[in-house]
Each structure stands twice: as C-alpha cells, then as structure tokens.
Design an enzyme around this catalytic site. Structure first.
Site, PDB file in Angstrom:
ATOM      1  CD  GLU A 223     104.804 -25.592   3.653  1.00 37.70           C
ATOM      2  OE1 GLU A 223     105.420 -26.134   2.722  1.00 37.70           O
ATOM      3  OE2 GLU A 223     104.302 -26.229   4.615  1.00 37.70           O
TER       4      GLU A 223
ATOM      5  CG  ASP B  99     110.293 -23.704   9.044  1.00 35.59           C
ATOM      6  OD1 ASP B  99     110.565 -23.751   7.828  1.00 35.59           O
ATOM      7  OD2 ASP B  99     109.886 -24.683   9.686  1.00 35.59           O
TER       8      ASP B  99
END
Length: 312
Positions: A39, A264
């Site tokens: 994240e 990501d």
C-alpha cells in the site's frame, strides 16, 4: 465537501534490507536499506504523480518506524493517519538479489508488528472524509482480524459517503488461516469496490472461474463497476459493468531486474488515470507502462516515475 486528499490507503510498511550480491542471504554481508509495503508503494507512486495522498498505519517507536516516517516526508505523503505505537515494533524484511528476472526470496519479520495492531480505533471520521478515493489491498486485510475490521469499516463508510474505492487482492496465503477464509474475506472487500485489480491467477483462486471474462463477471454481478486483470505476458484485460471490454498489450522490457512491485506500479497507473477522468483503456495502458518501469530497477518503489518522467 471540499476534499483535501485525493487518495487514502491503509497498510503496513517495513524496513527492507536488499542484498547487494547474488546468492543465499545467509552469506551476504552488505545490504541496502529501503522501505517496503504494497500500500505504501501505491501511495508513493500516486504522490510522485502529483496526487495528494494519505497513508494510514501504525509504526513502532523505533529506528525503523522513524525511517518509515522520514520516507513518507521525503515522498510528500500525508502521515496524519499514522500512529506511533509504544508497545509494538516496526516489522522488517530481508530480500535477496536476483538476475534474469526471477523472483527474489523475501524473508519477513513482521509477526506481532505495530501495523498488525491496526483496528477500527485508527479510523478517524474527519480524516477519511477528506479524501475522495480509498485504495485497499489484501495485504493489510491479512495482517490481523482487527486490521481487517478497520478495512471493512472504512470501505463501508466511504462507499456510503459516495467515494470511489479500488481493491488489489494482493494474495498472501501464508498470512491467512485457510484459503477458504482468505477467499471469503477478500471477496467481501472486493464486492464493495468500484475497481478490482486482480492478477489472473489471483482471480482464479478468488472466483473459481478459469477465464478473464468469467472472473470479471463474478465481480461485476456483485456491483463492481470495472475489473482489470493483469494477464502477465499478455498485458492486461478489462471489462466494465456496461459491457465495455478490451485487451491492452504489455510494454516490452528487455532487462527485468526486480519483479516485486510490478502490480503496485500497475495499480498506480490505473488509479491515477481514472481519478484524472481518463478512459479505462487509457488507465490500463498507463498501468502497463508504470508496471514495466517498476521492474527495471532494484527496489519495490524506486522505479515508480514522477509526472515528468511518465511523459504524459
């Protein structure tokens, strides 16, 4: 309501020690220190493209925690949602150096970490309400029952407020008690999202479907607006609730250095473009481009481009 943040995400960051030589990590004497976390990688990529990003987590009152906070400051990521935990440590990991595009070996030291103690108590109404988009990943969902509860509560609340949500399953089977629990819990989050971004193999595990369209329809039938599948050497494939679908060819990379962080980077491209109002095809094209940039350098986020480097 005026939004002070474009995106908020929730997750764990660790100190990462990357070996400087190829071979068994046990034999390596020198490492490069970096930050790691799915994240946080997404937050970093979005911030480099000029979006205002907040990252919510817990770090220990230790040197690794300070290292993470310093990294947030360097990247211009808002840290108002980060709690310094006086009782639990910041996790760390060791990562091998590889060549020829093979996946590195990563050893995690995160059990009982500060971030695993995230809970609904870390949800602050005013802060989350200030963002227009929420990005979640299956990594933070797997940390602990309390961390999952925070993600579920945040997703439900922000969805009710009319915010958009994206979800990357980012499967970590070793962190779950069973595959059945993983599938149930992650799909519960995915069903609340507007945009779901699984890899093809992840989609098969989570839906029981064997084709990109079958996987997409599984989520679209639950109210998801768009599903984008990372299909490896074939690039990416997408389908929307209105029936629009298409394939986006991959960006050719001659020298793959480090595969970690590719997904990501892909999420960074898709999310940033959609928040800018670009078409889904344009968003997936950008996702492929940034994912390709991410794997050409060593490190999880070092290859994520600035707006200028992206060249759009």
């Amino acid at each position: 309501m005026k939004h002070s943040l474009d995106v908020i995400t929730i997750g764990e960051a660790m100190a990462m020690f990357v070996a400087t030589q190829i071979g068994d990590v046990a034999d390596v004497e020198h490492f490069i220190k970096r930050v790691a976390g799915a994240e946080l990688n997404v937050a970093t990529g979005l911030a480099r493209l000029g979006l205002k990003v907040g990252w919510v987590s817990r770090v220990g009152n230790d040197s690794f925690g300070r290292f993470v906070l310093n990294s947030l400051k360097k990247e211009g990521i808002d840290a108002c949602g980060v709690t310094i935990d006086p009782q639990h440590a910041t996790g760390f990991q060791l990562k091998s150096k590889v060549e020829n595009g093979t996946d590195p070996i990563v050893e995690y030291f995160r059990k009982g970490s500060a971030a695993s103690h995230l809970s609904v108590a870390d949800y602050h109404d005013d802060y989350f309400a200030s963002a227009r988009h929420l990005h979640l990943s299956g990594v933070a969902a797997a940390l602990s029952a309390s961390s999952y509860a925070l993600l579920d509560h945040t997703a439900r609340t922000m969805k009710a407020q009319g915010k958009t949500l994206s979800f990357d399953p980012n499967l970590r089977p070793v962190l779950w008690k069973s595959e059945a629990e993983m599938v149930e819990k992650l799909n519960q989050l995915a069903f609340q999202a507007d945009w779901v971004l699984p890899g093809l193999k992840e989609g098969m595990i989570l839906t029981g479907q064997q084709t990109p369209e079958g996987i997409a329809d599984f989520y679209l039938n639950q109210g998801v607006k768009a599903v984008v599948l990372k299909t490896g050497a074939d690039g990416a494939w997408y389908k929307t609730a209105s029936g629009e679908q298409g394939n986006v060819a991959p960006v050719k990379v001659d020298n793959v250095v480090d595969t970690v962080g590719a997904g990501d980077g892909f999420a960074v491209g898709v999310i940033s473009a959609l928040l800018e109002g670009r078409s889904l095809h344009q968003a997936v094209t950008r996702g492929n481009k940034i994912g390709a940039l991410a794997i050409q350098v060593q490190g999880d986020s070092e290859g994520l481009p600035t707006r200028e480097a992206l060249g759009e």
